[in-house]
Write a protein that holds these residues in place. Structure first.
Motif, PDB file in Angstrom:
ATOM      1  N   LEU A   6       0.841  -1.212   0.000  1.00 29.40           N
ATOM      2  CA  LEU A   6       0.000   0.000   0.000  1.00 29.40           C
ATOM      3  C   LEU A   6       0.867   1.250   0.000  1.00 29.40           C
ATOM      4  N   THR A   7       0.510   2.215  -0.828  1.00 30.56           N
ATOM      5  CA  THR A   7       1.183   3.500  -0.706  1.00 30.56           C
ATOM      6  C   THR A   7       0.259   4.646  -1.096  1.00 30.56           C
ATOM      7  N   LYS A  10       0.437  12.058  -2.390  1.00 32.74           N
ATOM      8  CA  LYS A  10      -0.177  13.326  -1.991  1.00 32.74           C
ATOM      9  C   LYS A  10      -0.436  14.161  -3.247  1.00 32.74           C
ATOM     10  N   PHE A  42      -3.355   4.952  -3.390  1.00 27.21           N
ATOM     11  CA  PHE A  42      -4.438   5.925  -3.211  1.00 27.21           C
ATOM     12  C   PHE A  42      -3.933   7.349  -3.195  1.00 27.21           C
ATOM     13  N   HIS A  47      -4.484  14.405   3.312  1.00 26.85           N
ATOM     14  CA  HIS A  47      -3.140  14.805   3.750  1.00 26.85           C
ATOM     15  C   HIS A  47      -2.708  16.110   3.092  1.00 26.85           C
ATOM     16  N   VAL A 154       7.928   3.555   0.142  1.00 25.56           N
ATOM     17  CA  VAL A 154       8.003   5.007   0.374  1.00 25.56           C
ATOM     18  C   VAL A 154       9.426   5.496   0.153  1.00 25.56           C
TER      19      VAL A 154
HETATM   20  N1  TRP Z   1       2.983  10.994   3.476  1.00 26.05           N
HETATM   21  C1  TRP Z   1       3.122  10.431   2.167  1.00 26.05           C
HETATM   22  C2  TRP Z   1       3.925  11.427   1.303  1.00 26.05           C
HETATM   23  O1  TRP Z   1       3.958  12.584   1.597  1.00 26.05           O
HETATM   24  C3  TRP Z   1       1.789  10.185   1.527  1.00 26.05           C
HETATM   25  C4  TRP Z   1       0.983   9.171   2.290  1.00 26.05           C
HETATM   26  C5  TRP Z   1      -0.178   9.376   2.951  1.00 26.05           C
HETATM   27  C6  TRP Z   1       1.314   7.783   2.459  1.00 26.05           C
HETATM   28  N2  TRP Z   1      -0.617   8.235   3.525  1.00 26.05           N
HETATM   29  C7  TRP Z   1       0.265   7.231   3.236  1.00 26.05           C
HETATM   30  C8  TRP Z   1       2.376   6.984   2.014  1.00 26.05           C
HETATM   31  C9  TRP Z   1       0.274   5.880   3.591  1.00 26.05           C
HETATM   32  C10 TRP Z   1       2.378   5.623   2.375  1.00 26.05           C
HETATM   33  C11 TRP Z   1       1.335   5.093   3.151  1.00 26.05           C
HETATM   34  O2  TRP Z   1       4.514  11.034   0.338  1.00 26.05           O
END
Ligand code: TRP
Length: 332
Positions: A6-7, A10, A42, A47, A154
């Motif tokens: 899962l990733t 933004k 997604f 965020h 990530v």
């Molecule tokens: N914070 C991540 C970014 O800025 C985006 C993100 C939101 C994310 N929810 C997540 C990444 C859950 C991995 C899993 O790139």
């Protein structure tokens, strides 16, 4: 249990070549290869609110990024492709996590500390930091734990957030006897780091990004801006140069032709034309698909909603179990 990858993406700004090489292409490849895993990709639109993104900009970026992932061949039947905001169960889990999360864990979050360090006025150092930014890792943990993700691809900067999610899952499991999967970060080692228009690593914070969908004319200007050295016109050109990385990333399988070009004594100008042509050629087919999708917002909307009922059912089952475990139960 099978792997769940899962990733979140933004939706801010226009997607650039660095995003393509570092995130989009590897994720699509992963979804294609992973016969034994489920993939969840997604758009983390809630965020994006933490950064105060302007409403129209957020809307446009969501549209643009969804069309981009599909244009590069993401198959919405193989991977779940959705918007965070279409899964309201995320917020319920986020609150449960908030209530087991020590405040100090958020104080130590890199994103928060960086925002704090950026404040000019150190006296009121929290003044311009919204609570969304402060609790950013909690919403992110909810995204991850809601679908019991095991692998979270990530960038390095996000690893701490995945560790927070893992820690919180353990706390919930210990506290109420649940069995939340413990996620781990997967940092791509082979991910290509592309140079931007100033030759440094392509990054929004350097202002040197090359957007994926720029017109070829503008693309050639951005590439022309990449600094070169003063090698003599007919001399071989050094292969540790940004233009070599860029040309190699977009020449398909024929990487030898790039090496040969650098050895041939071609001028930097010729090399720049080659790199630009290679990028345009690679993007030709995706661009056609992108333009089709960008014009059909109804199709994009349908695609993003396609599997939301399935996702929400899974999410609701977990939430029902957790509600009961934390003591929120029907009275009869
Ligand atoms: N914070 C991540 C970014 O800025 C985006 C993100 C939101 C994310 N929810 C997540 C990444 C859950 C991995 C899993 O790139």
């Amino acid at each position: 249990m099978s792997r769940r990858i899962l990733t979140g993406i933004k939706p801010t700004g226009s997607p650039h070549l660095g995003n393509l090489a570092g995130a989009i292409a590897p994720a699509i490849q992963m979804a294609h290869d992973a016969a034994d895993a489920q993939c969840f990709f997604f758009l983390a639109d809630f965020h994006a609110l933490t950064g105060g993104t302007a409403p129209d900009e957020l809307h446009a970026a969501t549209h643009e990024i969804a069309a981009t992932w599909l244009a590069f061949g993401l198959d919405p039947k193989r991977a779940f492709f959705y918007r965070q905001s279409d899964i309201p169960e995320v917020f319920e889990l986020s609150w449960m996590l908030t209530c087991v999360c020590p405040k100090g864990m958020m104080n130590r979050s890199h994103a928060y500390k960086a925002a704090k360090a950026d404040q000019a006025d150190k006296k009121g150092a929290d003044d311009n930091i919204n609570m969304g930014l402060f609790t950013y890792p909690l919403l992110m943990a909810a995204d991850i734990l809601l679908f019991q993700a095991t692998d979270v691809p990530v960038g390095k900067d996000q690893v701490q957030h995945i560790e927070v999610a893992r820690d919180l899952a353990q706390r919930v499991n210990l506290h109420v006897g649940s069995n939340l999967a413990l996620p781990k970060a997967v940092v791509a080692e082979s991910g290509v780091l592309l140079p931007g228009s100033d030759g440094r690593k392509m990054s929004k914070s350097y202002g040197n990004t090359i957007p994926i969908w720029v017109e070829p004319k503008r693309l050639s200007k951005l590439i022309a801006a990449i600094p070169t050295d003063s090698s003599a016109k007919n001399a071989p050109k050094p292969k540790n140069h940004a233009l070599h990385v860029l040309a190699t990333a977009f020449c398909g399988t024929d990487t030898q032709s790039v090496d040969a070009l650098f050895d041939s004594g071609a001028s930097w100008h010729e090399i720049k034309i080659f790199a630009c042509d290679a990028i345009c050629a690679q993007l030709l087919e995706p661009r056609r698909k992108y333009q089709e999708l960008a014009q059909d917002s109804a199709l994009l909307e349908r695609t993003l909603m396609l599997r939301v009922p399935e996702l929400r059912e899974t999410a609701a089952n977990l939430i029902a179990e957790l509600r009961s475990k934390v003591g929120i139960r029907r009275l009869s």
